[in-house]
Design a protein around this motif. Structure first.
Motif, PDB file in Angstrom:
ATOM      1  N   GLY A 158       0.822  -1.202   0.000  1.00  0.00           N
ATOM      2  CA  GLY A 158       0.000   0.000   0.000  1.00  0.00           C
ATOM      3  C   GLY A 158       0.861   1.260   0.000  1.00  0.00           C
ATOM      4  O   GLY A 158       0.588   2.222  -0.718  1.00  0.00           O
ATOM      5  N   ILE A 159       1.905   1.244   0.810  1.00  0.00           N
ATOM      6  CA  ILE A 159       2.795   2.409   0.856  1.00  0.00           C
ATOM      7  C   ILE A 159       3.446   2.598  -0.507  1.00  0.00           C
ATOM      8  O   ILE A 159       3.502   3.717  -1.031  1.00  0.00           O
ATOM      9  N   ALA A 160       3.923   1.488  -1.076  1.00  0.00           N
ATOM     10  CA  ALA A 160       4.568   1.586  -2.392  1.00  0.00           C
ATOM     11  C   ALA A 160       3.596   2.154  -3.409  1.00  0.00           C
ATOM     12  O   ALA A 160       3.958   3.000  -4.227  1.00  0.00           O
ATOM     13  N   MET A 220      -6.208   0.506   2.066  1.00  0.00           N
ATOM     14  CA  MET A 220      -6.393   1.462   3.151  1.00  0.00           C
ATOM     15  C   MET A 220      -5.090   2.213   3.413  1.00  0.00           C
ATOM     16  O   MET A 220      -5.075   3.431   3.626  1.00  0.00           O
ATOM     17  N   ALA A 221      -3.972   1.487   3.376  1.00  0.00           N
ATOM     18  CA  ALA A 221      -2.680   2.143   3.605  1.00  0.00           C
ATOM     19  C   ALA A 221      -2.436   3.165   2.503  1.00  0.00           C
ATOM     20  O   ALA A 221      -2.029   4.298   2.765  1.00  0.00           O
ATOM     21  N   ARG A 222      -2.706   2.769   1.268  1.00  0.00           N
ATOM     22  CA  ARG A 222      -2.505   3.670   0.151  1.00  0.00           C
ATOM     23  C   ARG A 222      -3.321   4.944   0.327  1.00  0.00           C
ATOM     24  O   ARG A 222      -2.810   6.058   0.209  1.00  0.00           O
ATOM     25  N   ILE A 223      -4.582   4.773   0.650  1.00  0.00           N
ATOM     26  CA  ILE A 223      -5.457   5.927   0.788  1.00  0.00           C
ATOM     27  C   ILE A 223      -5.008   6.853   1.917  1.00  0.00           C
ATOM     28  O   ILE A 223      -4.917   8.075   1.746  1.00  0.00           O
ATOM     29  N   SER A 224      -4.712   6.261   3.066  1.00  0.00           N
ATOM     30  CA  SER A 224      -4.314   7.107   4.189  1.00  0.00           C
ATOM     31  C   SER A 224      -3.067   7.887   3.847  1.00  0.00           C
ATOM     32  O   SER A 224      -2.949   9.070   4.159  1.00  0.00           O
ATOM     33  N   ILE A 225      -2.125   7.200   3.209  1.00  0.00           N
ATOM     34  CA  ILE A 225      -0.854   7.871   2.939  1.00  0.00           C
ATOM     35  C   ILE A 225      -1.037   8.927   1.856  1.00  0.00           C
ATOM     36  O   ILE A 225      -0.473  10.020   1.952  1.00  0.00           O
ATOM     37  N   VAL A 226      -1.842   8.625   0.870  1.00  0.00           N
ATOM     38  CA  VAL A 226      -2.115   9.629  -0.162  1.00  0.00           C
ATOM     39  C   VAL A 226      -2.727  10.870   0.470  1.00  0.00           C
ATOM     40  O   VAL A 226      -2.354  12.005   0.172  1.00  0.00           O
ATOM     41  N   ASP A 227      -3.679  10.649   1.367  1.00  0.00           N
ATOM     42  CA  ASP A 227      -4.290  11.745   2.119  1.00  0.00           C
ATOM     43  C   ASP A 227      -3.241  12.617   2.778  1.00  0.00           C
ATOM     44  O   ASP A 227      -3.223  13.830   2.637  1.00  0.00           O
ATOM     45  N   LEU A 272      13.668  17.006   4.629  1.00  0.00           N
ATOM     46  CA  LEU A 272      13.443  15.583   4.915  1.00  0.00           C
ATOM     47  C   LEU A 272      13.174  14.829   3.621  1.00  0.00           C
ATOM     48  O   LEU A 272      12.509  15.335   2.729  1.00  0.00           O
ATOM     49  N   SER A 273      13.678  13.613   3.537  1.00  0.00           N
ATOM     50  CA  SER A 273      13.372  12.790   2.359  1.00  0.00           C
ATOM     51  C   SER A 273      11.931  12.318   2.476  1.00  0.00           C
ATOM     52  O   SER A 273      11.325  12.359   3.538  1.00  0.00           O
ATOM     53  N   LEU A 274      11.418  11.837   1.363  1.00  0.00           N
ATOM     54  CA  LEU A 274      10.041  11.338   1.370  1.00  0.00           C
ATOM     55  C   LEU A 274       9.915  10.194   2.360  1.00  0.00           C
ATOM     56  O   LEU A 274       8.973  10.122   3.148  1.00  0.00           O
ATOM     57  N   ALA A 275      10.885   9.302   2.329  1.00  0.00           N
ATOM     58  CA  ALA A 275      10.848   8.165   3.254  1.00  0.00           C
ATOM     59  C   ALA A 275      10.830   8.649   4.696  1.00  0.00           C
ATOM     60  O   ALA A 275      10.109   8.129   5.538  1.00  0.00           O
ATOM     61  N   GLY A 276      11.629   9.663   4.960  1.00  0.00           N
ATOM     62  CA  GLY A 276      11.686  10.199   6.319  1.00  0.00           C
ATOM     63  C   GLY A 276      10.351  10.766   6.755  1.00  0.00           C
ATOM     64  O   GLY A 276       9.894  10.521   7.873  1.00  0.00           O
ATOM     65  N   LEU A 335       2.939   7.844   8.941  1.00  0.00           N
ATOM     66  CA  LEU A 335       2.461   6.571   9.490  1.00  0.00           C
ATOM     67  C   LEU A 335       1.641   6.792  10.750  1.00  0.00           C
ATOM     68  O   LEU A 335       0.634   6.142  10.974  1.00  0.00           O
ATOM     69  N   ARG A 336       2.055   7.751  11.557  1.00  0.00           N
ATOM     70  CA  ARG A 336       1.323   7.974  12.799  1.00  0.00           C
ATOM     71  C   ARG A 336      -0.083   8.465  12.512  1.00  0.00           C
ATOM     72  O   ARG A 336      -1.045   8.017  13.117  1.00  0.00           O
ATOM     73  N   ASN A 337      -0.192   9.392  11.588  1.00  0.00           N
ATOM     74  CA  ASN A 337      -1.512   9.939  11.297  1.00  0.00           C
ATOM     75  C   ASN A 337      -2.375   8.965  10.518  1.00  0.00           C
ATOM     76  O   ASN A 337      -3.593   8.977  10.626  1.00  0.00           O
TER      77      ASN A 337
END
Lengths: 292, 306, 495
Positions: free
Chosen positions: B116-118, B190-197, B212-216, B223-225
């Motif tokens: 999802g993150i990818a 769900m991971a994709r959507i949250s992270i896109v948000d 900060l890098s994107l990964a950072g 991830l927390r949000n």
């Protein structure tokens, strides 16, 4: 659209993600499936329940002595698979749509109400959610059938009954978050009515995850119906549904792969299209791109 | 905080009670096991006699009160089908389901969230689309089908993994995939959507502007949000897993409580069903309580809004 | 504490890799379910007795031809119509070394007929009024009335050790059974498998395998996969299509036997459009039994003209059936004014869905409207054995009394007052009552002939086919399955 598109609109269009071409293809797939389902009585080559015991398990393209060609082969009672898939599409689509509608309406409404009003309303609704989620879906299905008997509307009832709490939990959590935002408080202070706030401000904001769930649920309902058929509780024979065809076909997956492959392929296309469409709609509806 | 938890615990007990009562009464209305136990040619008298001996001719309310009374001594009753304590029957099978659920969650989360993150981070590229297709196969195939395909390919044809049973960790692989595939898709999306948000939010741009890098940014803030909807989904998925476990356990001859539940319902072994229901609802309310506490911890606004 | 040990034991099993199989000495059998009980006086389903009949001996047994022969009882004499004497083998020992004596036989009979014990099998033995041990090697049974099926029922009576059962109690005996049979229990992982070890001092001789494992594998495709990969050596309950496919595998074989199980169609004579005997006869003419057997059962079955089969005493093959004649059926329906009448066809997942659907189409082809209603087994039995109006117009059944006698077949199915019977005919009742109250075989056959002729006229049920039992096995396994579907490992061996 103004020629001087604001940076946020450009960002919005970029954020819409997928190229529209994919959406067009997906939309086309869905329309075709829907059309085939609606036109089934006219375009199906045979009666989907007509058995020909001597033509059992024939591969796709078999030509019968009577001149009839079985384009997709026959099932384990010699019935034309293409006709069964066409008629089965109607049943599966109807089951999925109705049960998702029922569970979404009930679930989202209850979730929003619980999060907005809090207090004893929240207590009752969330207890009900706990109770419904604690009863395993299969148990509920078997018990409902045992007590009420089998049937199409009872199937919708069972599927709707087991799924609405999922929407409620998500709607509840999301509504809590949104309701805490300043502009919602502001709307309250200004005197906007509850229904107005819920519908105009909260619902669009929580629609994103809910849409994800609803589109996932759509395919899931067809799979659940298949699972219930596998356990002997789904659509009553000889009426076809993609689920019951696949449930029968799994026994013959080595010898008569077409019985599983074709309805399975159709299901895959359907779920794929619904999910892609759902994701794209969700991206488009993201209020964060609209507000700015 | 403590008051909140205590309050929720009380509500949880009410919920468990509610489930038990509903299931008890509904099952009594669906008949009793007498006809399933007697040989086919048994006479009406023999059937009635057995029914009386087993206590199923008493009014439902009487049976209910009796059951509650024995529950208060932690006596869950003796199964009329297997003639040994219902609790022992269930207890012997719990570890299998726990193991299967764990395996499925490892697959679902371990594969789903990174995918999802990818998908979120590489949006619009071909990687997202191919991942989306993989994720979708998990979501559009019924588990009884994926089960038998996995058995045929990896068990019969390739011979790498056992075809059935719960012997060792090798036997856990195929059932976990069959069970986890469905949830994997949900977690991925769900991971994709949250992270896109989150990616669209100001603080992300601010963070990146700060260097900060994107990964950072993903690691430190997103991830927390994004966790809240994921936590909700995780709590719900446990319920999904238990439901899906029934079919996977049947196909793979995995002796868990899913399989036991369906067999006990079909054989009207009420006492075993009641133990299972009590167990599942207990697990359910505990996980949802933990999810609610997690919400309150992660997002102080929820805690304070009370 | 015991519960913790359970859990710990299972976790240990899961972490230890499966032991390597010394192929020849170990036999693995896949069955659809685990045994419900190992106490032979409790559950009586095929999954349970398939296991415990290897742990216990029975008073009598059947040989390969189906004839009743001695086992624990070496001989028997009918003193008169209601008194029988049995001689007990002197050289049998239970698996803990204690000798088996007449008092164990008497104890077994009294235990299974004791209402407080709540044995589901009680109704099979409740004609026994009393049992007494005469010394240590003779047992005297007293019946309530002359009971011709006594010996057939005693084939199903397992002998349990009185001293051991009284010492450990019923619940413990169920978990740790002790018998005199060829195999003793090593371990029972409930819901998973039962492991048996050979009883080296078995009185009939050395058992063929050192270890036997019965595994519970509910799904038939998985059982077949197990057989193909060698995880199982023998699998039970092989459907016809699977059996045909297995034949093409050179390493495997299909073992099959005609059984006493009869597939039949129940037709409700007391409710619905089927109360009219013309409708029932029409239905009889509408069914193409040959097609069912050839196309759906793939030859693993044999059409029958009435509800009976060759192994069943009392079955009269000479009585003609109804030939397949849809035109005649339609004429009868028209005559009865029943065109378009709706008939509920009850069924459950226990019965072959394809046979049900095929019969539905055959009935619809003669202008009736059969509607299939799939219920779960418990609900199906409750309706089928309940009020006639609830019992549906039609139902498929596959009946076996495991007694190979018409008294266990057409008596409960059609005698008025029985829970299964939705039919009432005093002449019929008189015939089957007479047949069960005499021990004279010739008289019984004559009464059954009368009964079958009445059934042919009135068609409250239609015999369809004699069911075959099919097993999948490794080619090296030598075993002839028996018509009463017992699963005696003692009769198996490697060739």
């Amino acid at each position: 659209m103004s020629a001087h598109a604001t940076p946020s609109l450009r960002a919005a269009r970029r954020r819409a993600g997928r190229a529209p071409v994919a959406i067009v293809i997906v939309g086309l797939i869905l329309t075709v499936i829907l059309a085939l389902a609606l036109l089934a009585p006219w375009i199906a080559p045979s009666d989907p329940t007509r058995q020909v015991l001597m033509m059992r398990l024939k591969p796709p393209g078999t030509l019968a002595a009577s001149g009839q060609i079985y384009l997709l082969g026959t099932d384990d009672l010699g019935r034309d698979l293409l006709s069964r898939i066409l008629f089965g599409a109607r049943v599966s689509l109807l089951v999925a749509t109705l049960s998702v509608l029922v569970s979404t309406l009930v679930g989202v409404t209850l979730g929003m109400m619980a999060a907005w009003f809090r207090g004893w309303i929240e207590a009752i609704i969330m207890r009900l959610v706990d109770i419904m989620l604690s009863i395993p879906a299969v148990l509920l299905a078997v018990l409902t059938v045992a007590v009420l008997g089998p049937g199409f509307f009872k199937l919708i009832l069972v599927l709707g009954l087991t799924r609405w709490p999922r929407y409620t939990r998500v709607a509840f959590g999301q509504t809590l978050q949104i309701a805490a935002l300043p502009y919602v408080k502001a709307a309250e202070l200004v005197g906007a009515g509850t229904a107005r706030i819920l519908l105009r401000h909260i619902l669009p904001n929580i629609a994103g995850p809910l849409l994800i769930i609803a589109t996932a649920e759509f395919g899931l309902m067809i799979l659940f119906e298949a699972g219930l058929s596998f356990l002997g509780l789904g659509i009553q024979p000889p009426a076809p549904s993609w689920g019951s065809i696949m449930s029968v076909g799994r026994e013959y997956v080595e010898r008569a792969w077409w019985i599983v492959a074709f309805p399975g392929g159709c299901l895959f296309l359907l779920v794929l299209s619904v999910n892609v469409l759902g994701d794209w709609l969700r991206d488009r509806l993201d209020p964060q791109t609209r507000i700015r | 905080m403590l008051r909140y938890v205590a309050h929720r615990l009380l509500q949880a007990i009410i919920a468990v009670f509610g489930v038990l009562t509903i299931v008890f009464i509904v099952m009594r209305f669906s008949g009793d096991p007498t006809l399933l136990l007697v040989p086919e040619g048994a006479s009406q008298e023999a059937i009635d006699a057995l029914r009386t001996e087993l206590g199923f001719d008493r009014p439902v309310m009487v049976q209910y009160i009796d059951y509650l009374r024995s529950l208060s001594h932690f006596d869950f009753g003796v199964s009329v089908v297997q003639r040994i304590p219902a609790f022992d029957i269930v207890a012997a099978r719990i570890p299998y389901t726990v193991l299967l659920a764990a395996g499925a969650i490892v697959i679902a989360v371990g594969v789903g969230i990174p995918v999802g993150i990818a998908m979120a981070v590489r949006r619009g590229r071909w990687l997202e689309r191919s991942l989306a297709a993989v994720v979708l196969t998990g979501q559009s195939m019924p588990s009884f089908l994926s089960g038998i395909l996995l058995i045929l390919v990896f068990g019969v044809i390739l011979g790498w993994l056992p075809t059935s049973g719960a012997g060792d960790l090798k036997a856990l692989v195929l059932p976990s995939i069959a069970l986890g595939a469905l949830s994997m898709s949900t977690f991925a999306r769900m991971a994709r959507i949250s992270i896109v948000d989150e990616l669209g939010k100001d603080y992300v741009r601010a963070g990146r502007a700060r260097g900060l890098s994107l990964a950072g940014v993903v690691r430190r803030h997103i991830l927390r949000n994004a966790a809240i909807p994921i936590v909700t989904i995780a709590a719900l998925e446990i319920g999904n897993l238990l439901a899906g476990a029934v079919i996977v356990e049947t196909v793979f001859a995995w002796p868990g409580i899913g399989q036991l539940a369906i067999q006990s319902i079909q054989s009207r072994d009420f006492l075993v069903v009641q133990v299972i229901v009590l167990l599942i609802s207990f697990v359910y309310v505990v996980t949802s309580l933990l999810a609610d506490v997690a919400y309150a911890l992660i997002d102080p606004r929820i805690r304070l809004a009370r | 504490m015991r519960r913790l040990t359970f859990v710990a034991a299972i976790l240990a099993c899961l972490i230890t890799p499966a032991a390597a199989q010394t192929a020849k000495q170990m036999l693995t059998i896949d069955a659809p379910n685990d045994a419900a009980t190992l106490d032979p006086h409790l559950q009586w389903d095929a999954d349970s007795y398939g296991v415990y009949r290897n742990i216990f001996d029975n008073l009598l047994t059947r040989d390969a031809t189906g004839k009743i022969v001695p086992q624990i009882a070496t001989a028997w004499r009918f003193v008169d119509d209601t008194h029988v004497e049995f001689d007990i083998r002197p050289d049998v020992k239970f698996q803990d070394g204690t000798p088996l004596a007449a008092e164990d036989v008497v104890f077994s009979i009294k235990r299974i007929t004791n209402p407080a014990f709540k044995s589901p099998q009680l109704s099979q033995f409740d004609q026994i009024a009393d049992a007494q041990a005469l010394g240590s090697a003779k047992v005297h049974l007293t019946m309530k009335t002359p009971y011709p099926v006594l010996l057939a029922q005693l084939v199903k009576l397992s002998i349990v050790p009185k001293a051991y059962v009284e010492r450990v109690g019923d619940q413990e005996f169920n978990l740790k059974p002790l018998g005199s049979g060829p195999y003793k229990l090593r371990e029972w992982q409930k819901g998973v498998q039962v492991t048996l070890d050979a009883n080296a001092s078995y009185w009939r001789g050395k058992p063929p395998f050192g270890t036997v494992i019965f595994r519970a594998v509910p799904d038939v495709s998985t059982r077949v996969a197990d057989l193909k990969t060698g995880r199982a050596d023998l699998i039970r309950l092989l459907p016809p299509d699977e059996a045909i496919a297995l034949r093409s595998d050179a390493r495997l074989a299909v073992l099959t036997v005609p059984t006493e199980r009869v597939g039949y169609l129940f037709i409700n004579a007391q409710a619905g459009p089927t109360t009219d005997v013309r409708v029932r006869r029409a239905i009889a003419h509408a069914i193409d039994k040959q097609a069912l057997v050839e196309a759906l059962l793939q030859g693993f079955g044999k059409p029958v003209n009435s509800i009976g089969a060759e192994p069943i005493f009392g079955y009269v093959p000479a009585i003609a059936g109804y030939d397949y004649d849809p035109a005649k059926a339609r004429a009868l329906i028209k005559d009865a004014g029943a065109e378009g009448a709706t008939i509920t066809f009850l069924t459950s997942p226990a019965y072959d869905r394809r046979v049900v659907e095929a019969i539905q189409q055959m009935i619809n082809d003669v202008r009736l409207k059969a509607e299939i209603v799939v219920l779960d087994q418990a609900t199906f039995l409750r309706r089928r054995q309940g009020m006639p109006a609830d019992a549906g117009g039609l139902a498929l059944g596959v009946w076996s009394c495991a007694c190979q006698d018409a008294d266990g077949t057409i008596f409960p199915l059609f005698r008025s007052g029985s829970t299964w019977s939705k039919y009432s005919n005093p002449t019929y009742d008189a015939a089957v009552d007479a047949a069960r109250s005499t021990l004279d075989e010739a008289k019984r056959l004559a009464e059954y002939r009368k009964a079958y002729e009445i059934l042919r006229e009135d068609v409250p049920g239609l015999g369809l086919y004699q069911a075959f039992a099919s097993y999948g096995a490794r080619k090296e396994l030598k075993w002839q399955p028996t018509p009463n579907e017992s699963l005696f490992v003692m009769d198996m061996s490697w060739q």
